[in-house]
Design an enzyme around this catalytic site. Structure first.
Site, PDB file in Angstrom:
ATOM      1  N   THR A  46      13.349   6.596   4.665  1.00  0.00           N
ATOM      2  CA  THR A  46      14.805   6.564   4.859  1.00  0.00           C
ATOM      3  C   THR A  46      15.171   7.016   6.267  1.00  0.00           C
ATOM      4  O   THR A  46      16.246   6.677   6.767  1.00  0.00           O
ATOM      5  CB  THR A  46      15.503   7.445   3.812  1.00  0.00           C
ATOM      6  OG1 THR A  46      14.929   7.197   2.525  1.00  0.00           O
ATOM      7  CG2 THR A  46      16.993   7.134   3.734  1.00  0.00           C
ATOM      8  N   TYR A 134       2.666  10.304  -2.329  1.00  0.00           N
ATOM      9  CA  TYR A 134       3.809   9.403  -2.444  1.00  0.00           C
ATOM     10  C   TYR A 134       3.308   8.082  -3.005  1.00  0.00           C
ATOM     11  O   TYR A 134       2.586   7.347  -2.326  1.00  0.00           O
ATOM     12  CB  TYR A 134       4.450   9.233  -1.067  1.00  0.00           C
ATOM     13  CG  TYR A 134       5.726   8.411  -1.016  1.00  0.00           C
ATOM     14  CD1 TYR A 134       6.420   8.047  -2.166  1.00  0.00           C
ATOM     15  CD2 TYR A 134       6.246   8.017   0.208  1.00  0.00           C
ATOM     16  CE1 TYR A 134       7.588   7.316  -2.100  1.00  0.00           C
ATOM     17  CE2 TYR A 134       7.418   7.286   0.289  1.00  0.00           C
ATOM     18  CZ  TYR A 134       8.086   6.938  -0.864  1.00  0.00           C
ATOM     19  OH  TYR A 134       9.248   6.208  -0.794  1.00  0.00           O
ATOM     20  N   LYS A 162       5.418  12.301  -5.439  1.00  0.00           N
ATOM     21  CA  LYS A 162       6.694  11.600  -5.534  1.00  0.00           C
ATOM     22  C   LYS A 162       6.398  10.256  -6.183  1.00  0.00           C
ATOM     23  O   LYS A 162       5.726   9.401  -5.600  1.00  0.00           O
ATOM     24  CB  LYS A 162       7.327  11.406  -4.151  1.00  0.00           C
ATOM     25  CG  LYS A 162       8.648  10.634  -4.200  1.00  0.00           C
ATOM     26  CD  LYS A 162       9.187  10.322  -2.815  1.00  0.00           C
ATOM     27  CE  LYS A 162      10.477   9.499  -2.914  1.00  0.00           C
ATOM     28  NZ  LYS A 162      10.986   9.093  -1.590  1.00  0.00           N
ATOM     29  N   ILE A 204      13.222  13.725  -4.931  1.00  0.00           N
ATOM     30  CA  ILE A 204      13.318  13.249  -3.544  1.00  0.00           C
ATOM     31  C   ILE A 204      14.053  11.918  -3.583  1.00  0.00           C
ATOM     32  O   ILE A 204      13.516  10.919  -4.071  1.00  0.00           O
ATOM     33  CB  ILE A 204      11.932  13.072  -2.907  1.00  0.00           C
ATOM     34  CG1 ILE A 204      11.168  14.403  -2.869  1.00  0.00           C
ATOM     35  CG2 ILE A 204      12.070  12.514  -1.479  1.00  0.00           C
ATOM     36  CD1 ILE A 204       9.752  14.293  -2.326  1.00  0.00           C
TER      37      ILE A 204
END
Length: 291
Positions: A46, A134, A162, A204
């Site tokens: 992001t 992730y 995540k 997150i």
């Protein structure tokens, strides 16, 4: 490591010339911390880290570390196309005072399971920092198997994952695997209430850039066992979250910031601004979310 709470993969503001807008970044960071977020993730997807050139990455990370200080947990995204690149980024983050890393499998090269495991073990051994894995196969091209996650959870430095696959059955397998000193973190924003119901207390999410208070409220209500309130909040913000996740995620994260009083500029190429029609649809959903 305690990862409970909202961890924000902060956007990177750009000015009209396409340069990093540090004034806007500082204001946004202050706002997020005041809203009660647990941590800031620098150089996440992001944050458009893949567009940084030259010294931009280090300068952005140093600015975030200085601005945030000890007011929130500092997490550095250290993705790269090869293991040594992630190790170098991890060492840089450590030198700047970051407390943890977020790391996906190397993109593009499509590593096999044994290679993914070795990638994480190498970064762990070299960096000696807490690592949040992730899992986002839609971006990295590969999935960290449940079996690999369980094996890697035994590494003292690998503290969580995540989970952004969107497969909640897989998430349940991880949540119920009984991994010690290891946290499953919600990374599928539209499934946040489901994660909270199953005991997850860490999230997150990119939408927290523009809805930080709502994200924090969801976590706090879950901690209090008030799932009626969790449902009420989630029903209100779910349309805008689903709109953001449908397409143009980064563009909409920045639009959300702008329309909640924190203009952060446009995205960098190859991403382009979204159409006026898509913008109107997103803003309509956002207005419903913020009341």
């Amino acid at each position: 490591m305690n990862l409970e709470g909202v961890l924000v993969p902060v956007v990177t503001p750009f000015d009209t010339e396409g340069k990093v807008d540090y004034s806007a970044l500082g204001k946004l960071l202050d706002h997020l911390i005041e809203a009660g977020v647990r941590g800031i993730v620098a150089c996440g997807t992001t944050g458009e880290y893949y567009t940084f050139v030259g010294e931009e990455r280090r300068t952005v990370m140093a600015y975030i570390a200085d601005r945030v200080g000890d007011k929130a947990l500092l997490i550095a995204g250290v993705n790269d196309t090869y293991t040594a690149g992630s190790v170098a980024k991890a060492e840089e983050a450590k030198a700047l005072g970051y407390q943890a890393l977020m790391l996906a499998p190397p993109i593009y090269c499509l590593p096999q399971e044994t290679e993914i495991i070795q990638h994480y073990k190498t970064v762990s051994a070299e960096a000696e920092m807490p690592i949040i894995m992730y899992n986002f196969p839609a971006r990295s091209g590969v999935e960290i198997s449940v079996e690999a996650v369980i094996e890697l959870s035994a590494d003292k430095n690998i503290v969580g994952i995540k989970e952004s696959s969107g497969d909640f059955s897989r998430a349940l397998s991880l949540i119920n695997a009984g991994m010690k000193d290891f946290e499953v973190i919600c990374g599928s924003d539209d499934q946040a209430a489901d994660y909270l119901f199953w005991g997850v207390r860490s999230w997150i999410g990119g939408a927290a850039n523009y809805l930080p208070a709502e994200h924090v409220q969801l976590i706090e209500c879950a901690k209090d066992g008030d799932f009626n309130r969790v449902r009420e909040i989630m029903q209100r913000i779910l349309p805008v979250i689903k709109n953001q996740e449908s397409a143009d995620y980064n563009q909409k994260a920045k639009l959300g910031c702008a329309h909640t009083g924190f203009p952060v500029g446009a995205v960098r190429a190859p991403l382009l601004p979204i159409s006026s029609e898509d913008e109107a649809g997103f803003i309509a959903a956002l207005k419903l979310a913020i009341g």
